[in-house]
Design a protein around this motif. Structure first.
Motif, PDB file in Angstrom:
ATOM      1  N   LEU A  59       0.819  -1.210   0.000  1.00 31.56           N
ATOM      2  CA  LEU A  59       0.000   0.000   0.000  1.00 31.56           C
ATOM      3  C   LEU A  59       0.856   1.265   0.000  1.00 31.56           C
ATOM      4  CD1 LEU A  59      -2.822  -1.005   2.513  1.00 31.56           C
ATOM      5  CD2 LEU A  59      -3.021  -0.749   0.039  1.00 31.56           C
ATOM      6  N   TYR A  60       1.941   1.249   0.761  1.00 28.83           N
ATOM      7  CA  TYR A  60       2.826   2.412   0.812  1.00 28.83           C
ATOM      8  C   TYR A  60       3.488   2.663  -0.547  1.00 28.83           C
ATOM      9  CZ  TYR A  60       6.493   5.603   2.235  1.00 28.83           C
ATOM     10  OH  TYR A  60       7.309   6.690   2.340  1.00 28.83           O
ATOM     11  N   SER A  61       3.940   1.584  -1.189  1.00 28.24           N
ATOM     12  CA  SER A  61       4.613   1.772  -2.484  1.00 28.24           C
ATOM     13  C   SER A  61       3.643   2.267  -3.556  1.00 28.24           C
ATOM     14  CB  SER A  61       5.296   0.478  -2.927  1.00 28.24           C
ATOM     15  OG  SER A  61       4.347  -0.503  -3.270  1.00 28.24           O
ATOM     16  N   PHE A  62       2.380   1.862  -3.491  1.00 28.20           N
ATOM     17  CA  PHE A  62       1.413   2.349  -4.470  1.00 28.20           C
ATOM     18  C   PHE A  62       0.925   3.765  -4.133  1.00 28.20           C
ATOM     19  CE2 PHE A  62       0.817  -2.148  -5.683  1.00 28.20           C
ATOM     20  CZ  PHE A  62       0.982  -1.995  -7.045  1.00 28.20           C
ATOM     21  N   THR A  63       0.978   4.126  -2.845  1.00 26.96           N
ATOM     22  CA  THR A  63       0.496   5.446  -2.437  1.00 26.96           C
ATOM     23  C   THR A  63       1.536   6.532  -2.650  1.00 26.96           C
ATOM     24  OG1 THR A  63      -0.904   4.418  -0.783  1.00 26.96           O
ATOM     25  CG2 THR A  63      -0.533   6.758  -0.548  1.00 26.96           C
ATOM     26  N   TYR A  64       2.763   6.297  -2.229  1.00 23.71           N
ATOM     27  CA  TYR A  64       3.766   7.356  -2.195  1.00 23.71           C
ATOM     28  C   TYR A  64       4.895   7.185  -3.212  1.00 23.71           C
ATOM     29  CZ  TYR A  64       1.488   8.623   2.111  1.00 23.71           C
ATOM     30  OH  TYR A  64       0.559   9.001   3.039  1.00 23.71           O
ATOM     31  N   GLY A  65       4.828   6.191  -4.026  1.00 14.64           N
ATOM     32  CA  GLY A  65       5.888   6.006  -5.011  1.00 14.64           C
ATOM     33  C   GLY A  65       5.377   5.172  -6.159  1.00 14.64           C
ATOM     34  N   GLU A  66       6.289   4.576  -6.826  1.00 12.06           N
ATOM     35  CA  GLU A  66       5.913   3.675  -7.907  1.00 12.06           C
ATOM     36  C   GLU A  66       5.508   2.334  -7.317  1.00 12.06           C
ATOM     37  OE1 GLU A  66       8.985   3.383 -10.781  1.00 12.06           O
ATOM     38  OE2 GLU A  66       9.238   5.537 -10.930  1.00 12.06           O
ATOM     39  N   GLY A  67       4.425   1.816  -7.782  1.00 13.29           N
ATOM     40  CA  GLY A  67       3.928   0.556  -7.256  1.00 13.29           C
ATOM     41  C   GLY A  67       4.862  -0.603  -7.578  1.00 13.29           C
ATOM     42  N   SER A  68       4.891  -1.553  -6.673  1.00 12.38           N
ATOM     43  CA  SER A  68       5.752  -2.717  -6.855  1.00 12.38           C
ATOM     44  C   SER A  68       4.965  -3.970  -6.501  1.00 12.38           C
ATOM     45  CB  SER A  68       6.978  -2.594  -5.952  1.00 12.38           C
ATOM     46  OG  SER A  68       7.717  -3.786  -5.990  1.00 12.38           O
ATOM     47  N   MET A  69       5.184  -5.014  -7.243  1.00 11.75           N
ATOM     48  CA  MET A  69       4.504  -6.278  -6.990  1.00 11.75           C
ATOM     49  C   MET A  69       5.420  -7.287  -6.301  1.00 11.75           C
ATOM     50  SD  MET A  69       1.503  -5.653  -7.944  1.00 11.75           S
ATOM     51  CE  MET A  69       0.673  -7.199  -8.015  1.00 11.75           C
ATOM     52  N   HIS A  70       6.613  -6.864  -5.883  1.00 18.62           N
ATOM     53  CA  HIS A  70       7.537  -7.782  -5.232  1.00 18.62           C
ATOM     54  C   HIS A  70       6.943  -8.336  -3.934  1.00 18.62           C
ATOM     55  CE1 HIS A  70      10.500  -5.385  -7.664  1.00 18.62           C
ATOM     56  NE2 HIS A  70      10.713  -6.624  -8.058  1.00 18.62           N
ATOM     57  N   GLU A  71       6.252  -7.479  -3.201  1.00 18.33           N
ATOM     58  CA  GLU A  71       5.666  -7.910  -1.942  1.00 18.33           C
ATOM     59  C   GLU A  71       4.595  -8.976  -2.149  1.00 18.33           C
ATOM     60  OE1 GLU A  71       5.916  -4.717  -2.806  1.00 18.33           O
ATOM     61  OE2 GLU A  71       7.147  -3.730  -1.296  1.00 18.33           O
ATOM     62  N   LEU A  72       3.863  -8.873  -3.233  1.00 22.03           N
ATOM     63  CA  LEU A  72       2.844  -9.873  -3.528  1.00 22.03           C
ATOM     64  C   LEU A  72       3.479 -11.235  -3.789  1.00 22.03           C
ATOM     65  CD1 LEU A  72      -0.212 -10.211  -3.886  1.00 22.03           C
ATOM     66  CD2 LEU A  72       0.125  -9.788  -6.311  1.00 22.03           C
ATOM     67  N   LEU A  73       4.589 -11.238  -4.490  1.00 20.53           N
ATOM     68  CA  LEU A  73       5.298 -12.498  -4.732  1.00 20.53           C
ATOM     69  C   LEU A  73       5.864 -13.078  -3.440  1.00 20.53           C
ATOM     70  CD1 LEU A  73       7.163 -11.547  -8.027  1.00 20.53           C
ATOM     71  CD2 LEU A  73       5.198 -13.057  -7.773  1.00 20.53           C
ATOM     72  N   ILE A  74       6.404 -12.202  -2.585  1.00 24.48           N
ATOM     73  CA  ILE A  74       6.929 -12.671  -1.294  1.00 24.48           C
ATOM     74  C   ILE A  74       5.794 -13.247  -0.453  1.00 24.48           C
ATOM     75  CG2 ILE A  74       7.994 -11.919   0.857  1.00 24.48           C
ATOM     76  CD1 ILE A  74       9.483  -9.792  -0.813  1.00 24.48           C
ATOM     77  N   MET A  75       4.645 -12.574  -0.444  1.00 25.48           N
ATOM     78  CA  MET A  75       3.505 -13.037   0.330  1.00 25.48           C
ATOM     79  C   MET A  75       3.006 -14.393  -0.184  1.00 25.48           C
ATOM     80  SD  MET A  75      -0.027 -10.986   1.228  1.00 25.48           S
ATOM     81  CE  MET A  75       0.814  -9.443   1.269  1.00 25.48           C
ATOM     82  N   ALA A  76       2.938 -14.554  -1.478  1.00 18.42           N
ATOM     83  CA  ALA A  76       2.501 -15.838  -2.046  1.00 18.42           C
ATOM     84  C   ALA A  76       3.486 -16.946  -1.678  1.00 18.42           C
ATOM     85  CB  ALA A  76       2.367 -15.723  -3.560  1.00 18.42           C
ATOM     86  N   PHE A  77       4.770 -16.658  -1.769  1.00 21.68           N
ATOM     87  CA  PHE A  77       5.780 -17.652  -1.405  1.00 21.68           C
ATOM     88  C   PHE A  77       5.681 -17.998   0.073  1.00 21.68           C
ATOM     89  CE2 PHE A  77      10.118 -18.810  -0.090  1.00 21.68           C
ATOM     90  CZ  PHE A  77      10.310 -19.895  -0.929  1.00 21.68           C
ATOM     91  N   LEU A  78       5.464 -17.007   0.923  1.00 22.30           N
ATOM     92  CA  LEU A  78       5.357 -17.235   2.358  1.00 22.30           C
ATOM     93  C   LEU A  78       4.134 -18.080   2.687  1.00 22.30           C
ATOM     94  CD1 LEU A  78       6.349 -16.397   5.262  1.00 22.30           C
ATOM     95  CD2 LEU A  78       4.669 -14.577   5.095  1.00 22.30           C
ATOM     96  N   PHE A  79       2.991 -17.766   2.082  1.00 24.53           N
ATOM     97  CA  PHE A  79       1.773 -18.500   2.387  1.00 24.53           C
ATOM     98  C   PHE A  79       1.796 -19.925   1.837  1.00 24.53           C
ATOM     99  CE2 PHE A  79      -0.853 -14.377   2.835  1.00 24.53           C
ATOM    100  CZ  PHE A  79      -0.422 -14.257   4.143  1.00 24.53           C
ATOM    101  N   VAL A  80       2.615 -20.175   0.837  1.00 19.27           N
ATOM    102  CA  VAL A  80       2.724 -21.535   0.305  1.00 19.27           C
ATOM    103  C   VAL A  80       3.721 -22.356   1.107  1.00 19.27           C
ATOM    104  CG1 VAL A  80       3.528 -22.848  -1.697  1.00 19.27           C
ATOM    105  CG2 VAL A  80       1.956 -20.964  -2.012  1.00 19.27           C
ATOM    106  N   THR A  81       4.842 -21.758   1.481  1.00 16.54           N
ATOM    107  CA  THR A  81       5.896 -22.539   2.135  1.00 16.54           C
ATOM    108  C   THR A  81       5.720 -22.697   3.634  1.00 16.54           C
ATOM    109  OG1 THR A  81       7.274 -20.570   2.348  1.00 16.54           O
ATOM    110  CG2 THR A  81       7.610 -21.947   0.398  1.00 16.54           C
ATOM    111  N   ALA A  82       5.035 -21.797   4.321  1.00 19.49           N
ATOM    112  CA  ALA A  82       4.895 -21.898   5.780  1.00 19.49           C
ATOM    113  C   ALA A  82       4.143 -23.166   6.213  1.00 19.49           C
ATOM    114  CB  ALA A  82       4.225 -20.648   6.337  1.00 19.49           C
ATOM    115  N   PRO A  83       3.022 -23.535   5.604  1.00 19.36           N
ATOM    116  CA  PRO A  83       2.372 -24.778   6.030  1.00 19.36           C
ATOM    117  C   PRO A  83       3.195 -26.021   5.718  1.00 19.36           C
ATOM    118  CG  PRO A  83       0.850 -23.432   4.756  1.00 19.36           C
ATOM    119  CD  PRO A  83       2.185 -22.801   4.649  1.00 19.36           C
ATOM    120  N   ILE A  84       3.926 -25.999   4.622  1.00 21.32           N
ATOM    121  CA  ILE A  84       4.747 -27.154   4.261  1.00 21.32           C
ATOM    122  C   ILE A  84       5.881 -27.331   5.258  1.00 21.32           C
ATOM    123  CG2 ILE A  84       6.278 -28.101   2.492  1.00 21.32           C
ATOM    124  CD1 ILE A  84       4.498 -26.626   0.433  1.00 21.32           C
ATOM    125  N   SER A  85       6.546 -26.236   5.623  1.00 23.96           N
ATOM    126  CA  SER A  85       7.626 -26.347   6.601  1.00 23.96           C
ATOM    127  C   SER A  85       7.093 -26.742   7.968  1.00 23.96           C
ATOM    128  CB  SER A  85       8.413 -25.048   6.675  1.00 23.96           C
ATOM    129  OG  SER A  85       7.583 -23.996   7.109  1.00 23.96           O
TER     130      SER A  85
END
Length: 135
Positions: A59-85
């Motif tokens: 939200l901060y990157s889309f509000t005050y700067g250029e938007g970035s989708m890196h956080e979305l990829l990190i979140m998807a990776f985290l939500f997939v790998t946490a239950p497996i680990s």
């Protein structure tokens, strides 16, 4: 109220929620005695806390700067790998006999098959009969 102010409030709320979840996860990691109960604190609560932090960053990157989708990829990776680990850590605890294991299930040939136990065979024919409520 402009959109920027609303998004600033959303960022603040997301940071607050993330910090509360991270704090509860850290306290749970320290307070629980057993390794299996201690496993739930970082995997369940911590994942939601980190997800809220990443949402605030997006939200901060889309509000005050250029938007970035890196956080979305990190979140998807985290939500997939946490239950497996968490599953692998629980399996290690069970195989090491470091925790109380559930009792063994009874051995029979009807579980997960189409075989019907002898005491239930009389019910098998009843379900195949058509109902006599034709009207």
């Amino acid at each position: 109220m402009t959109g920027e102010i609303i998004l600033t409030y959303a960022i603040a709320i997301s940071l607050l929620v993330g910090s509360i979840f991270a704090l509860v996860g850290a306290i749970g990691l320290l307070k629980f005695n057993d390794s299996m109960t201690r496993l739930h604190a970082p995997t369940k609560v911590g994942t939601v806390g980190i997800g809220a932090f990443l949402l605030a960053s997006m939200l901060y990157s889309f509000t005050y700067g250029e938007g970035s989708m890196h956080e979305l990829l990190i979140m998807a990776f985290l939500f997939v790998t946490a239950p497996i680990s968490a599953n692998f850590m629980a399996k290690v605890n069970i195989h090491r006999r470091a925790c109380d294991t559930p009792p063994e299930p009874p051995r029979d040939d009807t579980w997960s098959t189409l075989n019907v136990p002898e005491e239930d065979k009389h019910m098998e024919g009843d379900s195949a009969k058509p109902s006599s409520t034709a009207g």
